[in-house]
Structure formats: C-alpha cells, structure tokens
Design a protein around this motif. Structure first.
Motif, PDB file in Angstrom:
ATOM      1  N   THR A   2      -8.159   5.215 -10.333  1.00 30.22           N
ATOM      2  CA  THR A   2      -7.304   5.442  -9.091  1.00 30.22           C
ATOM      3  C   THR A   2      -6.687   3.938  -8.620  1.00 30.22           C
ATOM      4  OG1 THR A   2      -8.830   5.458  -7.507  1.00 30.22           O
ATOM      5  CG2 THR A   2      -8.043   7.638  -8.547  1.00 30.22           C
ATOM      6  N   GLY A   3      -7.390   3.135  -9.155  1.00 28.80           N
ATOM      7  CA  GLY A   3      -7.362   1.482  -8.412  1.00 28.80           C
ATOM      8  C   GLY A   3      -7.944   1.209  -7.215  1.00 28.80           C
ATOM      9  N   LEU A   4      -8.848   2.136  -6.797  1.00 28.45           N
ATOM     10  CA  LEU A   4      -9.312   2.002  -5.478  1.00 28.45           C
ATOM     11  C   LEU A   4     -11.087   1.880  -5.600  1.00 28.45           C
ATOM     12  CD1 LEU A   4      -7.305   4.902  -3.438  1.00 28.45           C
ATOM     13  CD2 LEU A   4      -7.117   2.405  -3.242  1.00 28.45           C
ATOM     14  N   GLY A   5     -11.464   2.031  -6.568  1.00 31.96           N
ATOM     15  CA  GLY A   5     -12.790   1.951  -6.821  1.00 31.96           C
ATOM     16  C   GLY A   5     -13.503   0.671  -6.361  1.00 31.96           C
ATOM     17  N   LEU A   6     -13.029  -0.399  -6.980  1.00 37.96           N
ATOM     18  CA  LEU A   6     -13.505  -1.676  -6.685  1.00 37.96           C
ATOM     19  C   LEU A   6     -13.262  -2.083  -5.069  1.00 37.96           C
ATOM     20  CD1 LEU A   6     -12.984  -3.818  -9.764  1.00 37.96           C
ATOM     21  CD2 LEU A   6     -15.044  -2.622  -9.096  1.00 37.96           C
ATOM     22  N   ALA A   7     -12.033  -1.803  -4.643  1.00 36.90           N
ATOM     23  CA  ALA A   7     -11.752  -1.850  -3.285  1.00 36.90           C
ATOM     24  C   ALA A   7     -13.176  -1.263  -2.350  1.00 36.90           C
ATOM     25  CB  ALA A   7     -10.498  -1.421  -2.743  1.00 36.90           C
ATOM     26  N   ILE A   8     -13.177   0.051  -2.626  1.00 33.61           N
ATOM     27  CA  ILE A   8     -14.227   0.783  -2.030  1.00 33.61           C
ATOM     28  C   ILE A   8     -15.589  -0.086  -2.122  1.00 33.61           C
ATOM     29  CG2 ILE A   8     -15.690   2.786  -1.887  1.00 33.61           C
ATOM     30  CD1 ILE A   8     -13.045   4.331  -2.517  1.00 33.61           C
ATOM     31  N   VAL A   9     -16.017  -0.399  -3.375  1.00 33.25           N
ATOM     32  CA  VAL A   9     -17.226  -1.169  -3.422  1.00 33.25           C
ATOM     33  C   VAL A   9     -17.479  -2.400  -2.670  1.00 33.25           C
ATOM     34  CG1 VAL A   9     -18.400  -2.600  -5.256  1.00 33.25           C
ATOM     35  CG2 VAL A   9     -17.660  -0.300  -6.015  1.00 33.25           C
ATOM     36  N   HIS A  10     -16.195  -3.023  -2.564  1.00 31.47           N
ATOM     37  CA  HIS A  10     -16.048  -4.198  -1.793  1.00 31.47           C
ATOM     38  C   HIS A  10     -16.534  -4.021  -0.179  1.00 31.47           C
ATOM     39  CE1 HIS A  10     -14.189  -7.898   0.267  1.00 31.47           C
ATOM     40  NE2 HIS A  10     -14.924  -8.407  -0.621  1.00 31.47           N
ATOM     41  N   ARG A  25      -9.348 -12.798  -8.877  1.00 28.53           N
ATOM     42  CA  ARG A  25      -9.335 -12.777  -7.368  1.00 28.53           C
ATOM     43  C   ARG A  25      -8.624 -11.691  -6.849  1.00 28.53           C
ATOM     44  NH1 ARG A  25      -4.766 -15.931  -5.106  1.00 28.53           N
ATOM     45  NH2 ARG A  25      -3.178 -16.355  -6.909  1.00 28.53           N
ATOM     46  N   PHE A  26      -8.038 -10.942  -7.659  1.00 26.25           N
ATOM     47  CA  PHE A  26      -7.534  -9.642  -7.056  1.00 26.25           C
ATOM     48  C   PHE A  26      -7.940  -8.295  -7.331  1.00 26.25           C
ATOM     49  CE2 PHE A  26      -3.821 -12.840  -8.302  1.00 26.25           C
ATOM     50  CZ  PHE A  26      -3.475 -13.290  -7.070  1.00 26.25           C
ATOM     51  N   ILE A  27      -9.136  -8.459  -7.957  1.00 30.69           N
ATOM     52  CA  ILE A  27      -9.698  -7.173  -8.564  1.00 30.69           C
ATOM     53  C   ILE A  27     -10.052  -6.463  -7.372  1.00 30.69           C
ATOM     54  CG2 ILE A  27     -10.299  -8.174 -10.969  1.00 30.69           C
ATOM     55  CD1 ILE A  27     -13.106  -8.276  -9.839  1.00 30.69           C
ATOM     56  N   PHE A  28     -10.522  -6.692  -6.224  1.00 34.76           N
ATOM     57  CA  PHE A  28     -10.858  -6.024  -5.296  1.00 34.76           C
ATOM     58  C   PHE A  28      -9.761  -5.597  -4.313  1.00 34.76           C
ATOM     59  CE2 PHE A  28     -14.801  -8.414  -6.269  1.00 34.76           C
ATOM     60  CZ  PHE A  28     -15.503  -7.504  -6.491  1.00 34.76           C
ATOM     61  N   ASP A  29      -8.554  -5.712  -4.713  1.00 34.92           N
ATOM     62  CA  ASP A  29      -7.454  -5.132  -4.055  1.00 34.92           C
ATOM     63  C   ASP A  29      -7.296  -3.659  -4.258  1.00 34.92           C
ATOM     64  OD1 ASP A  29      -7.219  -7.908  -2.819  1.00 34.92           O
ATOM     65  OD2 ASP A  29      -5.285  -8.450  -4.238  1.00 34.92           O
ATOM     66  N   ARG A  30      -6.609  -2.965  -3.208  1.00 39.09           N
ATOM     67  CA  ARG A  30      -6.289  -1.581  -3.513  1.00 39.09           C
ATOM     68  C   ARG A  30      -5.156  -1.529  -4.603  1.00 39.09           C
ATOM     69  NH1 ARG A  30      -5.593  -0.719   2.879  1.00 39.09           N
ATOM     70  NH2 ARG A  30      -4.577  -2.850   2.449  1.00 39.09           N
ATOM     71  N   PHE A  31      -5.466  -0.680  -5.472  1.00 40.80           N
ATOM     72  CA  PHE A  31      -4.484  -0.165  -6.610  1.00 40.80           C
ATOM     73  C   PHE A  31      -4.212  -1.368  -7.638  1.00 40.80           C
ATOM     74  CE2 PHE A  31      -3.053   2.418  -3.029  1.00 40.80           C
ATOM     75  CZ  PHE A  31      -3.336   3.503  -3.413  1.00 40.80           C
ATOM     76  N   LEU A  52       0.916  -1.092   0.141  1.00 42.63           N
ATOM     77  CA  LEU A  52      -0.105  -0.063   0.207  1.00 42.63           C
ATOM     78  C   LEU A  52       0.923   1.222   0.037  1.00 42.63           C
ATOM     79  CD1 LEU A  52      -2.673   1.452   0.343  1.00 42.63           C
ATOM     80  CD2 LEU A  52      -2.587   1.114   2.618  1.00 42.63           C
ATOM     81  N   LEU A  53       2.001   1.204   0.968  1.00 43.37           N
ATOM     82  CA  LEU A  53       2.565   2.559   0.906  1.00 43.37           C
ATOM     83  C   LEU A  53       3.559   2.725  -0.346  1.00 43.37           C
ATOM     84  CD1 LEU A  53       4.526   2.115   4.458  1.00 43.37           C
ATOM     85  CD2 LEU A  53       2.469   3.635   3.639  1.00 43.37           C
ATOM     86  N   ALA A  54       3.801   1.380  -0.848  1.00 44.62           N
ATOM     87  CA  ALA A  54       4.543   1.633  -2.283  1.00 44.62           C
ATOM     88  C   ALA A  54       3.689   2.244  -3.214  1.00 44.62           C
ATOM     89  CB  ALA A  54       5.180   0.459  -2.684  1.00 44.62           C
ATOM     90  N   ASN A  55       2.530   1.468  -3.432  1.00 44.40           N
ATOM     91  CA  ASN A  55       1.353   1.990  -4.374  1.00 44.40           C
ATOM     92  C   ASN A  55       1.099   3.545  -4.024  1.00 44.40           C
ATOM     93  OD1 ASN A  55       1.077  -0.297  -5.686  1.00 44.40           O
ATOM     94  ND2 ASN A  55      -0.252  -1.269  -4.309  1.00 44.40           N
TER      95      ASN A  55
END
Length: 466
Positions: A424-432, A404-410, A242-245
């Motif tokens: 931003t790569g965060l939309g699906l993580a927020i949906v989940h 299986r990774f699409i809900f991961d951040r970034f 996360l910090l790297a992303n």
C-alpha cells in the motif's frame, strides 16, 4: 504614532521607569543640600555664640561700642544681656538696650542650658536662626549672649540650587523622552517585522521569512517563526500529496469493485468459472481497500500521539519466531528462504511486544514483496545500551537517491510494479512512526539490484514519559 501601539507603550514604560528614578533622586539631592547648608549655618552660629559667651565672661562692662564692633566683624546680630535679662547692646532687631529678653529664654539660660531657635522679624519680614549661650563667671550666671543669623540668604541659595535641579530635570526628561522613544522604536521594530510576517503566514503566504539576525530572544523567536513557516509549508505540501495519493490509491480498488460488481449484477459473465474469477478480484480489492483504510487510520493516530503502548517484559526470540511464522507461507509461495540468527543469552527487554512484532511483520512483508528469489535473514544482537534487530534481503534494492524518501507515505521504489507487488506504500511509514514511539531508531543500508538491510535499534527499557 498609534497611542495603543507597542512603540508608544514601550516608550512610556521606559519614561515612567526613568522618572521614577530621577524625581526621587532630585528630591533627595534637594533635601541633602538644604540639610547640609542649614547644618553648616546652625553650627557656625552656635560656635560663635559659645565663643562670644566665653570671651565676654570678663568683659560685660566694656561698653556698647565693643558689642557693635563684635556684630560688625561677625556679620551677625548680637544681643548681650546681664544676669537679670536686661539687654546691654543695641540690635537692628526689635531688641533694644534696656529691654528684657523673654522669660522663657532667660529661664533656660539660668539653668546653664543653651538653646537654638528660629525667629521671624515682623518689621523686616526676615527669618533668623539664633543661638543663646549663658555667660558663666565663677560658676555663677552672669548674663548671656544671643547670636542671630539671617537664613534668607540660605533660602536664596537653595532657590538657586533648586532652579538648577529643576532645569537639569527638565533637560534630562527631554533627553529621556527622546532616548525612550528611540529605544522603544529600535526594540519594537523586529517585533513589528514578526507581526507582519505572521500575518502573511496566516494569509497562506508560507514562503514568508522574518529577516532578523540578532542572537537574543527576539532572534530566537524569529527563527522559530521561520521554522514554523517551513513546517506549515511542508505540511501543506504533504497534505496535498497525501490527498492526491489517497485519491489515487482508493480510485483503483473502487474502480475494480464497481466494474466487476456491475458485470456480476448484469449477468455479463459466460460461466461459473468467470464468475468465480470476478468474485476473487472483488474480494482481493476489498481486502486491499480495507487494509489501506486501516493503515491510514493507524498512521494518523500515531502521528497525533494517540497510540496506546502496553509495556511489559518481552522475549524477543518468541516475538521474532511468531512474526516469521506468520509470513512463512507467503515466502514459500515465492520460494524465499526465511532465516534468523539470535545471540545466546539474549535478555528480555521492557517494551511493547505487539508493536515490535508489527514492525517485524511490516519489514518482512516489505522484504518479501521486493525479493524475487534468494533469502531473508533476521539477526538480533545485543549492545551495551541497545538491542539491534536487522532484516536483510536479496531483493531489488533501493537507489541511493531514494533512500531518504522510503519512510514517506505512499512512496514506492518501483512504481511500475507497485500494484503487482501488493504493497500500500504505508508499511515503512508505519514502521518509522512505531519505532519513534518505542524510543528507538531505524536506518537503511542498500545496494540497488543486490538487496537491502533495515537495522532497528531498540532500548533495553522503554522510558515512560510524564
């Protein structure tokens, strides 16, 4: 062995428990033996005295030799006296022929009452139990008989019994001590393993595992610690990623902002049109940066459970129409058709309408970003216990190994085109996360190169917790 360690404490606890049972048990056994033996002797003496009194009711004048004979065959000291309390038989005790028995005994026997007492012989230092019985003839008091029985043999027997009891107790204590510390060591060994493992985990060795396979609570605790180690390791990996992303995602817009602002400040542009272009890039990257920060902040609140829900009756048709209206312009820019199908008589649900709209907006924007041409279809169906909302596109699809990774951040499916597509790569993580808070489920069906379908399952009524 540490005296403040769990082995010593547990062993002493088991030992104290054992002794708290053993010692009272030994005491009661001693009392039972003593009472039973004493009762047996007392009853025997009393019965003998009664039988002698009965048999002597007509033999008071048979002579001293007869009384001595009775004493020898019964192995008891026997005193026989007349109606005046004068002793007519000898005894090895202090009572001799011609002496009078104590008035207290005589008075008790004259009333027809027998008595049982204990007496200490000052000459022989011997203890006796004795029983007195009146001799009654023709309903008249005609003397009495007193039978003495030494209880020193009783004490000797009880001393032998006690020696056996104490010996047994000492042996049992030694066995209990050995067994207690064996049991304590066996019980505490997995706890010590758990302690060592948790210390290793606390030092950062998150690949440490507790090797305990028992099916009891200790085994369950070991599994929980192993699960905790795995979760901590995942958390550390995810945090690093996360910090790297975040660093990567922030670096690009900040570089644009810094670079173009320096060009504008230094006046290194050729005309107003070029200045406008640079200003639009700064505005676009500022918007992107603000959105990224807002989404990170919101996702962080959701993962900490600090999200606020406003539960009310929700008309799904209105929510879907509102979400579609907000993305219509963006879809038209890419010539994408937005379609939706809603079942008739669709009931209202008890949930958070704003959060449902946010879920739909993120899914629709994601579908638009990854669809170059074709259409996006939103369908709503009702089932027995759930409402199903699906968003289907004709976009690039998702490779099977990445689903299986699409809900991961970034996480982005097409990383080379990610910036171009604007996510931003965060939309699906927020949906989940939002769907979890709305007590629903989401699943994905996709064929690479043909499109994807996201299916959201929401309950008719959101259950309040607590």
């Amino acid at each position: 062995m540490k005296f403040n360690g769990i082995v010593f404490k547990l062993g002493m606890l088991i030992m104290i428990l054992f002794l708290s049972i053993l010692l009272p048990f030994a005491f009661f056994i001693d009392r039972i033996f003593l009472n039973v033996y004493t009762l047996h002797i007392n009853e025997g003496v009393s019965e003998l005295a009664e039988e002698l009194a009965t048999s002597l009711s007509s033999s008071m004048n048979d002579g001293a030799q007869f009384y001595d004979y009775l004493s020898s065959i019964t192995n008891k000291e026997i005193i026989i006296f007349d109606r005046n309390g004068i002793i007519v038989s000898d005894s090895v005790l202090e009572f001799k022929t011609g002496m009078s028995i104590p008035n207290e005994w005589l008075s008790s026997l004259k009333t027809g009452e027998e008595f049982n007492k204990e007496r200490f012989d000052p000459n022989t230092y011997e203890k006796f139990f004795f029983s007195g019985q009146p001799i009654v003839e023709n309903n008249e008091f005609n003397g009495g008989v007193i039978v003495f029985s030494s209880i020193d043999k009783l004490h000797e027997s009880m001393h032998d019994v006690r020696d056996w009891i104490f010996g047994s107790i000492a042996g049992a204590i030694l066995l209990a001590l050995a067994y207690s510390f064996f049991l304590a060591t066996r019980i505490s060994r997995p706890l010590l393993k758990i302690e060592q493992a948790t210390r290793e985990i606390s030092k950062g060795n998150l690949k440490t595992r507790v090797q305990i396979k028992s099916k009891d609570e200790i085994g369950s605790l070991a599994e929980a610690i192993n699960d905790l180690s795995i979760e901590l390791n995942n958390y550390r990996v995810n945090r690093s990623e996360l910090l790297a992303n975040i660093s990567h995602e922030l670096r690009t817009p900040i570089s644009y902002l810094k670079g173009y602002s320096q060009i504008i400040n230094s006046g290194q542009y050729r005309n107003e049109e070029e200045l406008k272009t640079y200003s639009e890039i700064i505005e676009k990257e500022s918007t992107r940066l603000a959105k990224l920060i807002q989404e990170l902040f919101e996702l962080s609140k959701m993962e900490e459970g600090k999200i606020n829900l406003y539960i009310q009756s929700v008309d799904l048709e209105d929510v879907i129409e509102s979400a579609i209206q907000k993305v219509t312009l963006k879809a038209k820019e890419k010539d994408i058709d937005l379609l939706f199908e809603i079942e008739e008589t669709l009931p209202s649900i008890i949930s958070d309408g704003l959060r449902i709209e946010q879920i739909l907006l993120n899914l629709l924007e994601n579908a638009i970003n990854y669809t170059e041409h074709g259409s996006i279809l939103v369908k709503v169906n009702k089932e027995k216990e759930f409402i199903l909302i699906s968003v289907e596109d004709t976009g690039i699809g998702i490779p099977e190994e990445e689903i299986r990774f699409i809900f991961d951040r970034f996480h982005r499916v097409e990383k080379s085109r990610a910036r171009q597509m604007g996510g931003t790569g965060l939309g699906l993580a927020i949906v989940h996360e939002l769907i979890k808070h709305l007590q629903g489920e989401i699943k994905v069906e996709s064929k690479f190169g043909k499109g994807s379908r996201f299916i959201v399952k929401l309950p008719y009524e959101l259950k309040t917790l607590g």
